[in-house]
Motif scaffolding. Structure first.
Motif, short mmCIF file in Angstrom:
data_model
loop_
_atom_site.label_atom_id
_atom_site.label_comp_id
_atom_site.label_asym_id
_atom_site.label_seq_id
_atom_site.Cartn_x
_atom_site.Cartn_y
_atom_site.Cartn_z
N GLN A 69 38.71 44.36 33.30
CA GLN A 69 38.60 43.11 33.17
C GLN A 69 37.30 42.74 34.21
O GLN A 69 36.94 43.53 35.18
CB GLN A 69 39.87 42.40 33.82
CG GLN A 69 39.73 40.96 33.68
CD GLN A 69 41.28 40.34 33.85
OE1 GLN A 69 41.97 40.93 33.87
NE2 GLN A 69 41.16 38.98 33.67
N GLU A 72 37.12 38.41 38.79
CA GLU A 72 37.35 36.77 38.90
C GLU A 72 36.20 36.52 40.10
O GLU A 72 35.77 35.37 39.83
CB GLU A 72 38.62 36.57 39.46
CG GLU A 72 39.08 35.10 39.73
CD GLU A 72 39.11 34.14 38.35
OE1 GLU A 72 38.23 33.03 38.30
OE2 GLU A 72 39.30 34.80 37.34
N SER A 91 38.08 43.93 28.78
CA SER A 91 39.24 43.26 28.36
C SER A 91 39.80 42.00 29.30
O SER A 91 38.98 41.68 30.17
CB SER A 91 40.44 44.33 28.57
OG SER A 91 40.57 44.78 29.83
N GLY A 92 40.72 41.43 28.85
CA GLY A 92 41.37 40.36 29.57
C GLY A 92 40.45 38.89 29.23
O GLY A 92 40.22 38.86 27.88
N CYS A 93 40.09 38.22 30.47
CA CYS A 93 39.43 36.99 29.88
C CYS A 93 38.00 36.76 31.09
O CYS A 93 38.08 37.55 31.72
CB CYS A 93 40.25 35.80 30.23
SG CYS A 93 41.18 35.86 31.88
N LEU A 94 37.20 35.89 30.52
CA LEU A 94 36.23 35.66 31.32
C LEU A 94 36.40 34.97 32.29
O LEU A 94 36.80 33.62 32.09
CB LEU A 94 35.13 35.18 30.23
CG LEU A 94 33.61 35.22 31.19
CD1 LEU A 94 32.87 36.39 31.23
CD2 LEU A 94 32.74 33.97 30.23
N ALA A 99 31.65 31.17 32.92
CA ALA A 99 31.61 30.66 31.67
C ALA A 99 30.73 29.36 31.63
O ALA A 99 29.97 28.90 30.76
CB ALA A 99 32.96 30.02 31.08
N LEU A 111 35.65 37.34 24.43
CA LEU A 111 36.48 37.03 25.04
C LEU A 111 36.90 35.59 25.42
O LEU A 111 36.01 34.87 25.41
CB LEU A 111 36.28 37.50 26.69
CG LEU A 111 36.12 39.15 26.78
CD1 LEU A 111 35.42 39.47 28.16
CD2 LEU A 111 37.29 39.97 26.59
N GLN A 112 37.98 35.26 25.89
CA GLN A 112 38.42 33.90 25.99
C GLN A 112 38.02 33.57 27.68
O GLN A 112 38.29 34.80 28.41
CB GLN A 112 40.06 33.72 25.77
CG GLN A 112 40.10 33.65 24.39
CD GLN A 112 39.63 32.80 23.51
OE1 GLN A 112 39.39 31.66 23.69
NE2 GLN A 112 39.05 33.09 22.27
N VAL A 113 37.87 32.37 27.84
CA VAL A 113 37.83 31.80 29.41
C VAL A 113 38.97 31.89 30.07
O VAL A 113 40.25 31.39 29.42
CB VAL A 113 37.02 30.44 29.36
CG1 VAL A 113 36.85 30.23 30.70
CG2 VAL A 113 35.83 30.72 28.72
N CYS A 114 39.17 32.61 31.04
CA CYS A 114 40.54 32.44 31.83
C CYS A 114 40.91 31.23 32.35
O CYS A 114 40.09 30.08 32.58
CB CYS A 114 40.19 33.22 33.31
SG CYS A 114 39.79 35.09 32.95
N THR A 115 42.09 30.71 32.13
CA THR A 115 42.61 29.34 32.62
C THR A 115 43.64 29.81 33.71
O THR A 115 44.18 30.93 33.94
CB THR A 115 43.44 28.86 31.41
OG1 THR A 115 44.36 29.66 30.89
CG2 THR A 115 42.41 28.61 30.45
#
Length: 117
Positions: A69, A72, A91-94, A99, A111-115
């Protein structure tokens, strides 16, 4: 030894067939503004210590064999105006802060953006 280069502002080690992990000691280069490590054979994850680079403006890690990942803490780098991470296996999210950077290769990461939720 790279972590001892206390006045370094530009680190250009791209396309040199460098192998192994990104040294965490690079996070000690507090004057660093540009880091180009793309096009090598680097493996493992991105060290969280890179988040210590408060003056970093450009971070290119694309075209390696990096995994895991994206830390953060990289999303909290307020001076970052350009990054390239494509052609790795993250892996995981951005991290959401990454972003928000305008000059990236985000679309190619898959990747999706982390929320927060």
């Amino acid at each position: 030894e790279l972590g001892d280069l206390s006045s370094l502002t530009h680190l250009r080690l791209h396309r040199n067939e460098l192998e192994g992990a990104i040294p965490a000691a690079l996070g000690d280069l507090d004057t660093l503004r540009f880091m180009w490590l793309h096009g090598n054979l680097l493996r493992g994850s991105i060290p969280e210590e890179l988040g210590n680079l408060e003056k970093l403006e450009r971070l290119w890690l694309s075209e390696n064999q990096l995994t895991g990942q994206i830390p953060e803490v990289l999303g909290e780098m307020s001076n970052l105006i350009q990054w390239r991470f494509a052609d790795n296996d993250f892996s995981g999210c951005l991290p959401a802060g990454l972003a928000e950077v305008q000059d990236t290769d985000f679309d190619s990461l898959g990747l999706q953006v982390c929320t927060d939720s």
